[in-house]
Scaffold this motif. Structure first.
Motif, PDB file in Angstrom:
ATOM      1  N   THR A   1       0.841  -1.193   0.000  1.00 26.57           N
ATOM      2  CA  THR A   1       0.000   0.000   0.000  1.00 26.57           C
ATOM      3  C   THR A   1       0.877   1.245   0.000  1.00 26.57           C
ATOM      4  N   TRP A   2       1.867   1.250   0.875  1.00 24.64           N
ATOM      5  CA  TRP A   2       2.798   2.387   0.937  1.00 24.64           C
ATOM      6  C   TRP A   2       3.567   2.538  -0.377  1.00 24.64           C
ATOM      7  N   ASN A   3       4.038   1.421  -0.935  1.00 26.17           N
ATOM      8  CA  ASN A   3       4.788   1.485  -2.188  1.00 26.17           C
ATOM      9  C   ASN A   3       3.958   2.092  -3.311  1.00 26.17           C
ATOM     10  N   VAL A   4       2.685   1.655  -3.410  1.00 23.27           N
ATOM     11  CA  VAL A   4       1.799   2.163  -4.465  1.00 23.27           C
ATOM     12  C   VAL A   4       1.595   3.669  -4.308  1.00 23.27           C
ATOM     13  N   MET A   5       1.426   4.113  -3.069  1.00 22.19           N
ATOM     14  CA  MET A   5       1.209   5.545  -2.835  1.00 22.19           C
ATOM     15  C   MET A   5       2.464   6.356  -3.151  1.00 22.19           C
ATOM     16  N   ILE A   6       3.621   5.849  -2.751  1.00 22.84           N
ATOM     17  CA  ILE A   6       4.887   6.542  -3.047  1.00 22.84           C
ATOM     18  C   ILE A   6       5.097   6.629  -4.560  1.00 22.84           C
TER      19      ILE A   6
ATOM     20  N   PHE B   1       6.976   6.170   6.195  1.00 16.92           N
ATOM     21  CA  PHE B   1       7.039   4.719   5.992  1.00 16.92           C
ATOM     22  C   PHE B   1       8.135   4.113   6.875  1.00 16.92           C
ATOM     23  N   ILE B   2       9.299   4.735   6.869  1.00 15.96           N
ATOM     24  CA  ILE B   2      10.421   4.271   7.691  1.00 15.96           C
ATOM     25  C   ILE B   2      10.112   4.444   9.176  1.00 15.96           C
ATOM     26  N   ASP B   3       9.547   5.604   9.525  1.00 12.19           N
ATOM     27  CA  ASP B   3       9.248   5.903  10.931  1.00 12.19           C
ATOM     28  C   ASP B   3       8.241   4.921  11.521  1.00 12.19           C
ATOM     29  N   GLU B   4       7.352   4.384  10.684  1.00  9.50           N
ATOM     30  CA  GLU B   4       6.348   3.441  11.170  1.00  9.50           C
ATOM     31  C   GLU B   4       6.869   2.006  11.240  1.00  9.50           C
ATOM     32  N   GLY B   5       8.160   1.849  10.955  1.00  8.08           N
ATOM     33  CA  GLY B   5       8.786   0.550  11.170  1.00  8.08           C
ATOM     34  C   GLY B   5       8.810  -0.373   9.970  1.00  8.08           C
ATOM     35  N   PHE B   6       8.413   0.123   8.791  1.00  7.93           N
ATOM     36  CA  PHE B   6       8.468  -0.712   7.590  1.00  7.93           C
ATOM     37  C   PHE B   6       9.888  -0.748   7.044  1.00  7.93           C
TER      38      PHE B   6
END
Length: 636
Positions: free
Chosen positions: A332-337, A356-361
Motif C-alpha cells: 500500500t505504501w509502495n503504491v502511494m509513493i 514509511f520508515i518511521d512506522e517501522g516498515f
C-alpha cells in the motif's frame, strides 16, 4: 518414503493400534453441548472458550470432542499451529478424522512438509487414510512446491484406490499446476472425463492461465459445462496478467450480465486493467460496486483502488483513500509513493517515504524505484544521490536496472551527462540498452550532439531492431538541422525492416474508449474533430502560439511540418474531448509515448484559452495542465 526426518513428537506416537481402538469420527456426527453452540466456523477465541468448557466439564480425554476442536481450527483462516499440535498430542489414539485435520493444519502452517511426516507416521500405525487424507496432503505439497513428494503421494493414493476420487484428482491437478507441470495436469484432466466437477475445470483453467496459455484457457472456458465466480475471475485475471486488458474488461462485462456474484479477486484484477489503461470511468464503476456490495476495504482492494486512481490522474483521491484505509501493508505504501512520484510530487513522495520508515516498515527494491523516480521527475538530484546511497549502504539492496534507470534519467535530464555515463560504466552488470536510450534522450534535450551521436551508434549495434533508437538519433540530428544525417539514419531504419512505433492516445468518453493515432481520420466524428482542430488553431494563434517543429524528422517546408504536428494523436484526442465533454469538465488522455515539446506547449495554452483542466498520462509521467501551466513545470 519421504526424505524428511520425523520430529520427536511423531516418534512418540504409538506404533501399533488395533482397528477396534480407532474412533472413526466424522464432521457430521452429533456434537455435545460444549461444541453445539459454536457457529460453523468459530473464531479462535470461541474455539478456546469451548475447549475450556470441555476441560471444566471433565471431558478433556474425550477424543471425539478434541478431534472436532481440531476440525474447527483446521477450518480457521489463521490457525495457531502450536495450539493445534498440543490438541492433537492430547488425543491418546488419534482417529483418521483427527489426523486428517492435523495434516490440514500442517498444510496451512509455515512448514507444510510436516504434513508428510505425520502421514508417514500414520502409515506405520493402523490408522487407515481416506480420500480426505490425500486431498489435504496434496494441498501441503502444492504449498511447499514439493513435486517429488507430491508424486509419491500420488502413487500411494492410486495404490490404495483413492486416485479416482474427484477431490483427490482436483488436488493433483492443482499440485502439478503449482509445480509448473502443466502436461501432467492436462493428462489427469483428460483421463477421466466422467469424474469432473466445476473445481476440476477451474483447476485446469488456472493451470493454463499460469502457464500463459491464454488460447487454451479460452477454449477450455468455452467448453465448461458450468462456470462459477472462480471460473470468471480466473479468466479475467489471465487476460489482465497477459496484457490483454480490453478483453479482461469485456469478460468482466459479460460476467456481470450473467448476474454472477463478484469476489475480491475479480475486482482487484479489473481495477488493475482500468489502472493500466487509465480508464477512470470504469475504475469509478468498480469502486461504486465495491461500496454498493458492502465489500470490506481489505488491504488488497484498498491498494488496488489507490493504484487505479493514481494511474487515472486522480492523485488527490488516492491520497484520501490511503489516509482512510484501516490497515496498510508495505505494498500500500509502495503504491502511494510510486503514485506521487508519477505525478511529479517529489517532495511529498519523499516525506511519505520517511513516514514509511518511521512506522517501522523495511523498504524493498520497489520502494526505492518510487523514491528515485520521484527524485528524477522533480529534479531533486542531491536527494536522489542520497537515497541511492541509502538504498545500497543502509538497506543492502542491490541496484537493479530500474534503479539505475531512475538515476540515469535524473542525472541526464538535470544536465549531468558525464556523471550519468560514469554511473552506467561502473555498473557491475551489463547495462540494459534502455539505460543508454534514456541518456540518448537527455542528449537531445540538452543539445549534446557529439555524445548523442556516440551513444546512438552504440545503441544501433546493441539493439539494431529497436526502432526507437533510430528515431532518437534522427531527432538529435533534426534538432541540429543535420538533414543528411537524418536521411541516413532513416534509411538504416528501413533497411532493418523496422518502422517507427506508432504513437496513440486514448480518451474515455460516455462509457466508450476512443483511440487516436497521428493523422487519424477513421473516427466516426472525424469531420467534427478536424473542425475543432481548426478552431483550436485559431484560438491558440490569437493567444501568441508559435509552432515548435523540431520534433519533425523530415527536411520539408515549415507549413508541412506545422500540419504534421497539429495532427498528433493527443491533439485529436483533445479536440474530441472538447466536443464531447461539458464546459469546465476535465479532459483525461492516456498516451503511449512521451509527449513532444510542441504538444506540451499547445496543451498549456488550450487549458488557459478554453478554461479546461487537461490531464495527460504519457510514457514518462503525468502532466496536469491548468490555467496555462503544467504540473511538471516544463521539466519532463
Amino acid at each position: 518414503m519421504f526424505a524428511y526426518k520425523p520430529k520427536s513428537f511423531l516418534l512418540s506416537l504409538p506404533k501399533h493400534i488395533s482397528n477396534s481402538q480407532i474412533f472413526l469420527a466424522n464432521s457430521n456426527s452429533q456434537l455435545s453441548p460444549p461444541l453445539s453452540s459454536l457457529p460453523p466456523r468459530p473464531s479462535i477465541p470461541q474455539t478456546k472458550q469451548a475447549h475450556a468448557q470441555i476441560i471444566v466439564s471433565g471431558l478433556a480425554a474425550d477424543s471425539p470432542l478434541i478431534s472436532h476442536l481440531l476440525c474447527f481450527l483446521a477450518l480457521s483462516p489463521s490457525t495457531p499451529f502450536h495450539y493445534s499440535l498440543s490438541l492433537y498430542q492430547s488425543i491418546k489414539y488419534p482417529s483418521v478424522f483427527a489426523t486428517n485435520n492435523m495434516i490440514r493444519c500442517f498444510a496451512k502452517s509455515d512448514s507444510p512438509p510436516q504434513s508428510l511426516l505425520l502421514f508417514s507416521s500414520m502409515l506405520r500405525t493402523c490408522v487407515k487414510p481416506n480420500n480426505h487424507t490425500f486431498t489435504f496432503l496434496l494441498q501441503a505439497c502444492s504449498r511447499a512446491l514439493a513435486l517429488n513428494e507430491g508424486a509419491q503421494v500420488h502413487t500411494v493414493a492410486v495404490k490404495l484406490g483413492f486416485g479416482g476420487y474427484v477431490f483427490v484428482r482436483n488436488a493433483l491437478i492443482h499440485l502439478y499446476c503449482s509445480c509448473s507441470r502443466i502436461e501432467c495436469s492436462k493428462r489427469l484432466f483428460e483421463e477421466n472425463a466422467s469424474s469432473r466437477d466445476v473445481v476440476t475445470w477451474n483447476s485446469m483453467l488456472t493451470a493454463f492461465v499460469r502457464d500463459e496459455q491464454i488460447g487454451a484457457a479460452e477454449k477450455l472456458f468455452e467448453e465448461m459445462p458450468e462456470r462459477d465466480v472462480i471460473s470468471w475471475s480466473t479468466m479475467i485475471s489471465g487476460y489482465v496478467q497477459n496484457g490483454r486488458l480490453g478483453e479482461g474488461l469485456e469478460c468482466f462485462k459479460q460476467m456481470r450480465e450473467k448476474g454472477m456474484r463478484l469476489n475480491e479477486a475479480t475486482l482487484v484484477s479489473v481495477l488493475s486493467a482500468s489502472a493500466q489503461l487509465g480508464l477512470l470511468e470504469h475504475g469509478r464503476l468498480v469502486h461504486s460496486l465495491v461500496e454498493s456490495l458492502n465489500f470490506p476495504l481489505t488491504v488488497s482492494l484498498g491498494t488496488a483502488l489507490i493504484d487505479m486512481y493514481a494511474k487515472c490522474g486522480c492523485i488527490e483521491q488516492s491520497k484520501l483513500l490511503f489516509k482512510n484505509m484501516p490497515k496498510k501493508d508495505i505494498w500500500t505504501w509502495n503504491v502511494m509513493i510510486c503514485g506521487l512520484a508519477s505525478h511529479g510530487i517529489g517532495k511529498e513522495a519523499l516525506a511519505l517515504f520517511q513516514r514509511f520508515i518511521d512506522e517501522g516498515f523495511h523498504p524493498v527494491n520497489v520502494t526505492f524505484i518510487g523514491v528515485l523516480g520521484a527524485c528524477s521527475r522533480a529534479g531533486l538530484v542531491s536527494e536522489g544521490r542520497r537515497h541511492f546511497k541509502l538504498m545500497t549502504e543502509k538497506y543492502s539492496i542491490l541496484p537493479e536496472m530500474e534503479h539505475y534507470g531512475c538515476m540515469v534519467d535524473m542525472l541526464g535530464r538535470a544536465g549531468f551527462l558525464d556523471e550519468a555515463v560514469q554511473l552506467i560504466e561502473k555498473m557491475t552488470v551489463p547495462p540494459d540498452p534502455v539505460l543508454w536510450a534514456t541518456l540518448l534522450g537527455a542528449c537531445k534535450i540538452h543539445g549534446s550532439i557529439e555524445l548523442g551521436e556516440k551513444i546512438g551508434k552504440k545503441l544501433l549495434k546493441l539493439d539494431p531492431t529497436h526502432d526507437g533508437h533510430y528515431v532518437q538519433l534522427a531527432s538529435i540530428y533534426a534538432k541540429a538541422r543535420k538533414w543528411e544525417d537524418v536521411i541516413r539514419v532513416r534509411r538504416l531504419l528501413v533497411e532493418q525492416n523496422t518502422n517507427k512505433a506508432a504513437g496513440w492516445s486514448l480518451i474515455e468518453a460516455q462509457g466508450t474508449v476512443h483511440k487516436f493515432v497521428a493523422g487519424d481520420r477513421e473516427h466516426e466524428r472525424s469531420l467534427e474533430i478536424y473542425k475543432m482542430l481548426e478552431k483550436i488553431g485559431i484560438r491558440i494563434a490569437e493567444s501568441g502560439y508559435s509552432p515548435n517543429v523540431s520534433s519533425v524528422l523530415h527536411d520539408i517546408g515549415e507549413e508541412e511540418k506545422e500540419n504534421a504536428i497539429k495532427e498528433h494523436s493527443e491533439r485529436l484526442a483533445m479536440a474530441f474531448g472538447l466536443l464531447v465533454t461539458g464546459a469546465g469538465d476535465c479532459i483525461r488522455i492516456v498516451k503511449n509515448l512521451r509527449v513532444c515539446e510542441d504538444c506540451h506547449e499547445v496543451s498549456k495554452i488550450i487549458s488557459r484559452v478554453f478554461e479546461r483542466e487537461i490531464i495527460v498520462r504519457d510514457g514518462s509521467r503525468f502532466h496536469h495542465f491548468k490555467d496555462g501551466k503544467c504540473s511538471c513545470l516544463d521539466y519532463w
